[in-house]
Design a protein around this motif. Structure first.
Motif, PDB file in Angstrom:
ATOM      1  N   ASN A 140       0.913  -1.233   0.154  1.00 21.85           N
ATOM      2  CA  ASN A 140       0.032   0.152   0.092  1.00 21.85           C
ATOM      3  C   ASN A 140       0.935   1.288   0.021  1.00 21.85           C
ATOM      4  OD1 ASN A 140      -2.379  -1.441   0.246  1.00 21.85           O
ATOM      5  ND2 ASN A 140      -2.858  -1.194   2.184  1.00 21.85           N
ATOM      6  N   GLN A 141       1.831   1.156   0.660  1.00 14.96           N
ATOM      7  CA  GLN A 141       2.908   2.435   0.745  1.00 14.96           C
ATOM      8  C   GLN A 141       4.137   1.805   1.342  1.00 14.96           C
ATOM      9  OE1 GLN A 141       2.135   6.707   2.747  1.00 14.96           O
ATOM     10  NE2 GLN A 141       2.149   5.011   4.389  1.00 14.96           N
ATOM     11  N   MET A 142       5.150   2.525   0.708  1.00 15.67           N
ATOM     12  CA  MET A 142       6.602   2.031   1.028  1.00 15.67           C
ATOM     13  C   MET A 142       7.457   3.521   1.151  1.00 15.67           C
ATOM     14  SD  MET A 142       8.996  -0.419  -1.147  1.00 15.67           S
ATOM     15  CE  MET A 142      10.295  -1.500  -0.317  1.00 15.67           C
ATOM     16  N   SER A 143       8.451   3.376   2.172  1.00 10.06           N
ATOM     17  CA  SER A 143       9.079   4.568   2.165  1.00 10.06           C
ATOM     18  C   SER A 143      10.146   4.344   2.714  1.00 10.06           C
ATOM     19  CB  SER A 143       8.525   5.593   3.535  1.00 10.06           C
ATOM     20  OG  SER A 143       7.310   6.033   3.186  1.00 10.06           O
ATOM     21  N   ASN A 144      11.376   5.028   2.421  1.00  8.64           N
ATOM     22  CA  ASN A 144      12.941   4.584   2.747  1.00  8.64           C
ATOM     23  C   ASN A 144      13.780   5.797   2.865  1.00  8.64           C
ATOM     24  OD1 ASN A 144      15.817   4.049   1.223  1.00  8.64           O
ATOM     25  ND2 ASN A 144      15.420   2.324   2.039  1.00  8.64           N
ATOM     26  N   GLY A 145      14.848   5.677   3.860  1.00  5.76           N
ATOM     27  CA  GLY A 145      15.709   6.766   4.273  1.00  5.76           C
ATOM     28  C   GLY A 145      16.885   6.208   4.591  1.00  5.76           C
ATOM     29  N   ALA A 146      17.877   7.051   4.380  1.00  4.20           N
ATOM     30  CA  ALA A 146      19.218   6.479   5.040  1.00  4.20           C
ATOM     31  C   ALA A 146      19.858   7.771   5.814  1.00  4.20           C
ATOM     32  CB  ALA A 146      20.019   6.393   3.444  1.00  4.20           C
ATOM     33  N   LYS A 147      20.877   7.230   6.509  1.00  6.43           N
ATOM     34  CA  LYS A 147      21.732   8.037   7.571  1.00  6.43           C
ATOM     35  C   LYS A 147      23.099   7.339   7.447  1.00  6.43           C
ATOM     36  CE  LYS A 147      21.786  10.494  11.731  1.00  6.43           C
ATOM     37  NZ  LYS A 147      21.065  11.139  13.244  1.00  6.43           N
ATOM     38  N   GLY A 148      23.972   7.924   6.649  1.00  8.98           N
ATOM     39  CA  GLY A 148      25.288   7.417   6.750  1.00  8.98           C
ATOM     40  C   GLY A 148      25.315   5.910   6.243  1.00  8.98           C
ATOM     41  N   GLU A 149      25.803   5.111   6.793  1.00  6.67           N
ATOM     42  CA  GLU A 149      26.051   3.774   6.477  1.00  6.67           C
ATOM     43  C   GLU A 149      24.453   2.600   6.870  1.00  6.67           C
ATOM     44  OE1 GLU A 149      29.249   1.785   8.298  1.00  6.67           O
ATOM     45  OE2 GLU A 149      30.717   2.968   7.185  1.00  6.67           O
ATOM     46  N   MET A 150      23.616   3.229   7.508  1.00  9.46           N
ATOM     47  CA  MET A 150      22.276   2.713   8.001  1.00  9.46           C
ATOM     48  C   MET A 150      21.288   3.314   7.192  1.00  9.46           C
ATOM     49  SD  MET A 150      23.581   0.674  10.080  1.00  9.46           S
ATOM     50  CE  MET A 150      21.864   0.032  10.530  1.00  9.46           C
ATOM     51  N   ALA A 151      20.112   2.464   7.104  1.00 11.43           N
ATOM     52  CA  ALA A 151      19.048   2.587   6.193  1.00 11.43           C
ATOM     53  C   ALA A 151      17.783   2.119   6.866  1.00 11.43           C
ATOM     54  CB  ALA A 151      19.274   2.135   4.679  1.00 11.43           C
ATOM     55  N   TYR A 152      16.666   2.571   6.498  1.00 12.87           N
ATOM     56  CA  TYR A 152      15.418   2.126   7.182  1.00 12.87           C
ATOM     57  C   TYR A 152      14.122   2.352   6.364  1.00 12.87           C
ATOM     58  CZ  TYR A 152      11.843   2.018  11.262  1.00 12.87           C
ATOM     59  OH  TYR A 152      10.820   2.001  11.931  1.00 12.87           O
ATOM     60  N   THR A 153      13.397   1.222   6.099  1.00 14.22           N
ATOM     61  CA  THR A 153      12.235   1.124   5.240  1.00 14.22           C
ATOM     62  C   THR A 153      10.968   0.560   5.874  1.00 14.22           C
ATOM     63  OG1 THR A 153      13.914   0.484   3.489  1.00 14.22           O
ATOM     64  CG2 THR A 153      11.604  -0.084   3.042  1.00 14.22           C
ATOM     65  N   MET A 154      10.071   1.344   5.675  1.00 12.30           N
ATOM     66  CA  MET A 154       8.616   1.198   6.138  1.00 12.30           C
ATOM     67  C   MET A 154       7.802   0.616   4.956  1.00 12.30           C
ATOM     68  SD  MET A 154       7.906   3.697   9.314  1.00 12.30           S
ATOM     69  CE  MET A 154       7.967   5.245   8.237  1.00 12.30           C
ATOM     70  N   VAL A 155       7.001  -0.501   5.181  1.00 17.65           N
ATOM     71  CA  VAL A 155       6.267  -0.924   4.076  1.00 17.65           C
ATOM     72  C   VAL A 155       4.714  -1.311   4.627  1.00 17.65           C
ATOM     73  CG1 VAL A 155       6.020  -2.825   2.485  1.00 17.65           C
ATOM     74  CG2 VAL A 155       8.132  -2.273   3.098  1.00 17.65           C
ATOM     75  N   ASP A 156       3.740  -0.776   4.256  1.00 19.89           N
ATOM     76  CA  ASP A 156       2.444  -0.890   4.816  1.00 19.89           C
ATOM     77  C   ASP A 156       1.507  -1.982   3.852  1.00 19.89           C
ATOM     78  OD1 ASP A 156       3.222   0.908   6.656  1.00 19.89           O
ATOM     79  OD2 ASP A 156       1.890   2.447   5.982  1.00 19.89           O
ATOM     80  N   PHE A 157       0.903  -2.721   4.552  1.00 22.01           N
ATOM     81  CA  PHE A 157       0.086  -3.800   3.795  1.00 22.01           C
ATOM     82  C   PHE A 157      -1.330  -3.810   4.464  1.00 22.01           C
ATOM     83  CE2 PHE A 157       4.494  -5.511   4.082  1.00 22.01           C
ATOM     84  CZ  PHE A 157       4.593  -5.768   2.777  1.00 22.01           C
ATOM     85  N   CYS A 158      -2.457  -4.201   3.611  1.00 19.65           N
ATOM     86  CA  CYS A 158      -3.706  -4.528   4.191  1.00 19.65           C
ATOM     87  C   CYS A 158      -3.725  -5.903   4.912  1.00 19.65           C
ATOM     88  CB  CYS A 158      -4.601  -4.455   2.860  1.00 19.65           C
ATOM     89  SG  CYS A 158      -5.075  -2.715   2.516  1.00 19.65           S
ATOM     90  N   ASP A 159      -3.050  -6.734   4.312  1.00 17.13           N
ATOM     91  CA  ASP A 159      -3.152  -8.193   4.976  1.00 17.13           C
ATOM     92  C   ASP A 159      -1.759  -8.204   5.838  1.00 17.13           C
ATOM     93  OD1 ASP A 159      -5.054  -8.851   3.068  1.00 17.13           O
ATOM     94  OD2 ASP A 159      -3.570  -9.238   1.438  1.00 17.13           O
ATOM     95  N   GLU A 160      -2.329  -9.245   6.748  1.00 18.29           N
ATOM     96  CA  GLU A 160      -1.300  -9.473   8.011  1.00 18.29           C
ATOM     97  C   GLU A 160       0.071 -10.199   7.216  1.00 18.29           C
ATOM     98  OE1 GLU A 160      -1.144 -11.599  12.352  1.00 18.29           O
ATOM     99  OE2 GLU A 160      -3.053 -11.849  11.151  1.00 18.29           O
ATOM    100  N   PRO A 161       1.082  -9.774   7.514  1.00 14.38           N
ATOM    101  CA  PRO A 161       2.405 -10.510   7.120  1.00 14.38           C
ATOM    102  C   PRO A 161       2.298 -12.118   7.547  1.00 14.38           C
ATOM    103  CG  PRO A 161       2.831  -8.282   7.948  1.00 14.38           C
ATOM    104  CD  PRO A 161       1.505  -8.523   8.376  1.00 14.38           C
ATOM    105  N   THR A 162       2.676 -12.648   6.718  1.00 13.20           N
ATOM    106  CA  THR A 162       3.078 -14.259   7.169  1.00 13.20           C
ATOM    107  C   THR A 162       4.490 -14.520   7.637  1.00 13.20           C
ATOM    108  OG1 THR A 162       3.727 -14.773   4.941  1.00 13.20           O
ATOM    109  CG2 THR A 162       1.304 -15.011   5.218  1.00 13.20           C
ATOM    110  N   GLU A 163       4.659 -15.598   8.283  1.00 16.12           N
ATOM    111  CA  GLU A 163       6.070 -15.959   8.708  1.00 16.12           C
ATOM    112  C   GLU A 163       6.931 -16.211   7.491  1.00 16.12           C
ATOM    113  OE1 GLU A 163       7.340 -16.140  11.655  1.00 16.12           O
ATOM    114  OE2 GLU A 163       5.633 -15.081  12.670  1.00 16.12           O
TER     115      GLU A 163
END
Length: 385
Positions: free
Chosen positions: A341-364
């Motif tokens: 549904n939505q995906m966002s990404n950012g970085a700070k130096g050597e580290m990065a962070y991503t958020m991903v939104d879904f309607c369905d519950e993520p499976t194992e």
């Protein structure tokens, strides 16, 4: 239910901000640490720990690189004790020009002396006023800007220096404060110098023998920032030579002991009831925001990410900042028949962070596939309440 473990005495004002979804100091494998000055540099962090917040401005008690490697978000609360430090610095500036500490010591040992007569004998008993004195403020961040403005309001001629002055900080400085382009320009005519910079490789020994040579004779120096920003041995040598009149610091050091021209306070700059409450309240809010939404603001090791959560589920990933990470994450979602549904990404130096939104519950299976991506450090699922 989320669990928080505290270190040091955390203000009850902050603890009261946690909702009923949080337990405090119930387990040793919590989701969050809320600390003050506890030394975490060599600590063993539990596997479940996701976030650590230092309720205060400094963070030299946190192993930032190791926390990044473990996928633990780190925060501090800059500015929460700024007013407390400002007030003690102003009081020490006044104390230095009025010689209040030696005068008070004299009075304590000579209760029946006529102080008005002593002024003719000992110059310590005749102080000066801060009005029209030149104050150099080195570092114009949260504390330095408050000190500069307050001193300006008291009639001092204020010169500020900060090579890293941000636009936000610039707006906080009153327009009639002089802004120096170099450290030498800031300190060369100052009657009093106060430092308010963070400690790092560039600021260690910022005020050293060479800097002191640029100052005028009779200057007073204050250090309420961090031990090591002012070279204490250089100051002692300058005190012995008569170049520096007095030194006031919040950080004890053997070389400073037993001197009438040195005042040492026991790291009390930010130690007020109000400051401790401010830091704890901000720390509690940071923890809840990160755990419940994944959003980040002014993290010490991860990028700013503030994305409204409208979908039922959000996956957050802490990973190394290398090419094609976003593509790999999206591919794993598609391979598991999940629509993003939505995906966002950012970085700070050597580290990065991503958020991903879904309607369905993520499976194992999806979570395991995401964890299998090289350089992914931590995967976390958040369910919108």
């Amino acid at each position: 239910m989320y669990n928080v473990k505290t270190f040091n005495a955390i203000s009850q004002d902050g603890l009261d901000k946690f909702s009923d979804k949080y337990q405090i100091n119930q387990i040793d494998n919590p989701d969050a640490y809320l600390i003050r000055s506890a030394n975490m540099l060599d600590a063993d962090f539990p596997e479940n720990l996701k976030v650590i917040v230092r309720a205060g401005a400094g963070f030299n008690n946190l192993p930032i690189d190791r926390l990044s490697e473990l996928g633990i978000a780190a925060f501090n609360t800059p500015g929460s004790n700024a007013n407390a430090v400002k007030e003690v610095v102003l009081s020490m500036i006044i104390a230095s020009v009025r010689h209040l500490f030696p005068v008070a010591n004299f009075s304590a040992n000579n209760l029946h002396a006529d102080i008005s007569k002593m002024k003719k004998i000992d110059p310590r008993f005749k102080g000066t006023e801060i009005r029209d004195k030149t104050l150099a403020v080195i570092g114009l961040g949260h504390v330095g800007s408050l000190v500069a403005n307050a001193a300006n309001d008291l009639g001092m001629d204020v010169v500020g220096y900060d090579p890293y002055l941000s636009s936000d900080a610039a707006w906080r400085i009153e327009s009639d404060i002089t802004r120096a382009n170099t450290l030498e320009d800031a300190i060369k005519d100052a009657d009093i110098i106060t430092v308010h910079v963070p400690k790092n490789d560039e600021t260690t020994d910022l005020i050293d023998e060479e800097a002191i040579k640029q100052m005028k004779t009779g200057v007073s120096i204050l250090n309420y920032a961090r031990l090591g920003i002012v070279n204490n041995q250089a100051v002692v040598d300058a005190l012995d030579e008569g170049k520096v009149a007095s030194y006031i610091t919040d950080f004890g050091d053997d070389v400073l002991m037993n001197r009438e021209d040195v005042v040492i306070t026991p790291h009390i700059g930010g130690s007020t009831v109000e400051a401790e409450g401010n830091g704890a309240v901000r720390g509690a809010k940071i923890i809840q925001r990160y755990l419940e939404t994944g959003n980040l603001s002014q993290s010490l090791n991860l990028p700013n990410m503030n994305v409204s959560m409208h979908s039922p589920y959000r996956i957050t990933l802490i990973h190394k900042n290398i090419p094609n990470m976003v593509g790999q994450i999206a591919t794993k979602a598609a391979d598991n028949n999940f629509n993003i549904n939505q995906m966002s990404n950012g970085a700070k130096g050597e580290m990065a962070y991503t958020m991903v939104d879904f309607c369905d519950e993520p499976t194992e299976q999806l979570l395991n596939d995401l964890k299998s991506i090289n350089e992914v450090i931590r995967v976390r699922v958040i369910k919108r309440k």
